[in-house]
Design an enzyme around this catalytic site. Structure first.
Site: not given
Length: 510
Positions: A135, A165, A236-238, A294-295, A297
């Site tokens: 991100h 991420d 900013g720590n990301s 394709g479920v 849940i």
């Protein structure tokens, strides 16, 4: 609210200085008034007699660790395009208001607006590969890296994985200090950690704390078991590293839990094992692919075990949706199935199922053990490649049923709900797709169990105790059968604008 710390954007951050505030001009200084000695006060005495030497197990200082690893940690500055609608006003991500450019700017035909963002990262190789969060760099048109020695270098995106991420960028060179992921020694709750990064664009900042918890399931996509730490991390720590006291990377800082947007001591880092696996593949130019069946849940809702008369220790995931012509439907998985095992291994809930399917390569078989109509059966599914998030996030269509125009409907009151058949009239009234079958809730009786569940007007009940409903009479029969069997509730599968969900409607005791 869970907030990601992708950017410190726009103007400089404001600083609030703590000061002694007085009311009436009187300050009560400590010691100004003598207090009687507290007989029961506990005054710990250092075992070694030195008040400034930490107890065994605590580091004397984090300074040596910081000096060793700081050269590998970088500040990442990005340029991001900002959508500017007609009229000139636009929203900068992370700021709670719209920005209007000065008069004469921001009209039609102007250049696209850009803004600056910042994050953190760290070298994992001598030749310039840097780990950060997806991100931080996902929408960047330009990436620059600022090093601890003041050098500023352009960087290019190598690869990214929105599911975890994580992202890898690269700068040119072959003499960079780098750090390594610790994959073998698992951190324990209570172990010291130090986080280094670029909070609020300040750069080169170290904070310390402990591991507060492990295996936190806060990820909507379900691919990360986060490490929770109380070392302060902020915007900013990301993408910055979390180190142990030996300077080994145990996690990648990614998110905080905060009601204010700032650190309150609850931060989350992607574990080193996950980060190592993903970033190694990205460095090699690979695309991160995951299995897909394709479920739709969810965890088994409370009360389901009793409503379906299942064994009390039943754990697993409830299938609320099956993608038409998807791998699961072709293999025979049905809405209402309860998946209790994957490839012969018991699962606790939907997150574990999701991760096990994701770890399956396209073309491989994945075996579901499901409970259907009280009996176990096995289903072999040939996994496909998981579509992109953009492809999976296609709108379901239709308006919010709570906002649908109201009109006459033939209502039947069942357990505190007024329900009507799904027919041409109710389809128009509640904007329902042509392929939906069941009963639509037109009203809930105040104080009823249905009202307490918060079932909104316009929701379609598709099944009751896994029996398909074609009208109100089917719902009444399913509830009557549950009562006669002495069950405490009935499991309802309902269609909402966000997808199918299952809930248990408690049945009052007679």
């Amino acid at each position: 609210m869970l907030k990601r710390k992708e950017f410190i954007l726009g103007a400089a951050a404001g600083l609030t200085l703590a000061a002694a505030a007085t009311a009436g001009g009187v300050i009560n200084w400590p010691g100004a008034h003598a207090e009687p000695q507290a007989v029961n006060r506990i005054t710990p005495v250092p075992a070694n007699g030195d008040s400034f030497t930490p107890p065994p197990g605590a580091p004397n200082s984090f300074a040596t660790i910081f000096e060793q690893v700081a050269p590998a940690v970088v500040q990442i500055d990005v340029t991001v395009k900002v959508d500017q609608p007609q009229g000139g006003a636009f929203t900068i991500p992370g700021l709670p208001f719209q920005f209007v450019p000065p008069q004469g700017r921001g009209g039609q035909g102007d250049e696209p607006q850009t803004t600056q963002g910042a994050g953190s990262g760290f070298f994992i190789s001598q030749d310039g590969f840097i780990v950060t969060n997806n991100h931080v760099v996902a929408d960047a048109t330009e990436i620059k890296v600022k090093m601890s020695d003041g050098r500023e270098l352009p960087a290019r995106l190598i690869g990214r994985d929105p599911g975890t991420d994580l992202a890898v960028i690269k700068v040119e060179g072959n003499d960079f200090k780098y750090v390594s992921f610790e994959e073998t020694a698992q951190p324990r709750v209570g172990d010291w950690v130090i986080a280094i990064g670029n909070p609020f664009g300040l750069g080169g900042t170290a904070t310390a704390g402990i591991v507060s918890a492990k295996a936190r399931d806060i990820d909507p996509s379900g691919y990360n078991d986060y490490i929770q730490i109380d070392a302060a991390i902020n915007r900013g720590n990301s993408g910055g590293p979390t180190f142990d006291i030996y300077g080994r990377v145990i996690g990648v800082n990614s998110a905080i839990y905060s009601p204010t947007g700032g650190s309150v001591g609850i931060g989350f880092a992607i574990p080193a094992e996950t980060a190592k696996n993903v970033t190694t593949r990205l460095m090699q130019g690979q695309t991160i692919e995951r299995g897909y069946v394709g479920v739709g849940i969810q965890d088994i809702p409370p009360g389901t075990v009793g409503a379906l008369a299942l064994p009390a220790d039943t754990k697993g995931a409830y299938v609320g949706e099956v993608t038409p012509d998807g791998p699961a439907q072709r293999a025979g998985v049905q809405v209402g199935d309860i998946v209790v095992q994957v490839n012969g291994r018991n699962i606790d809930g939907s997150t574990e199922l999701r991760r096990m399917v994701a770890a399956t390569e396209a073309g491989q078989n994945v075996r579901f053990t499901v409970i259907r109509d009280g009996r176990r059966q096995e289903i072999n599914i040939r996994a496909a490649k998981r579509p992109s998030d953009e492809e999976l996030n296609v709108a379901t269509g239709g308006d919010d049923p709570q906002k649908a125009p109201q009109g006459p409907a033939a209502n039947t009151t069942v357990e505190g709900m007024k329900v009507a058949p799904v027919n041409a009239a109710t389809r128009r009234q509640y904007n329902l797709p042509a392929d939906i079958q069941g009963v639509v809730v037109t009203e809930t009786v105040p104080g009823s169990k249905a009202a307490q569940l918060g079932i909104p007007t316009g929701v379609v009940i598709l099944r009751a105790n896994n029996q398909i409903l074609s009208g109100p009479a089917d719902l009444e029969r399913a509830i009557a059968a549950a009562r006669s069997a002495g069950r405490p509730g009935v499991l309802l599968l309902v269609r909402t604008p966000q997808g199918n969900r299952s809930v248990v409607l408690e049945l009052p005791r007679n």
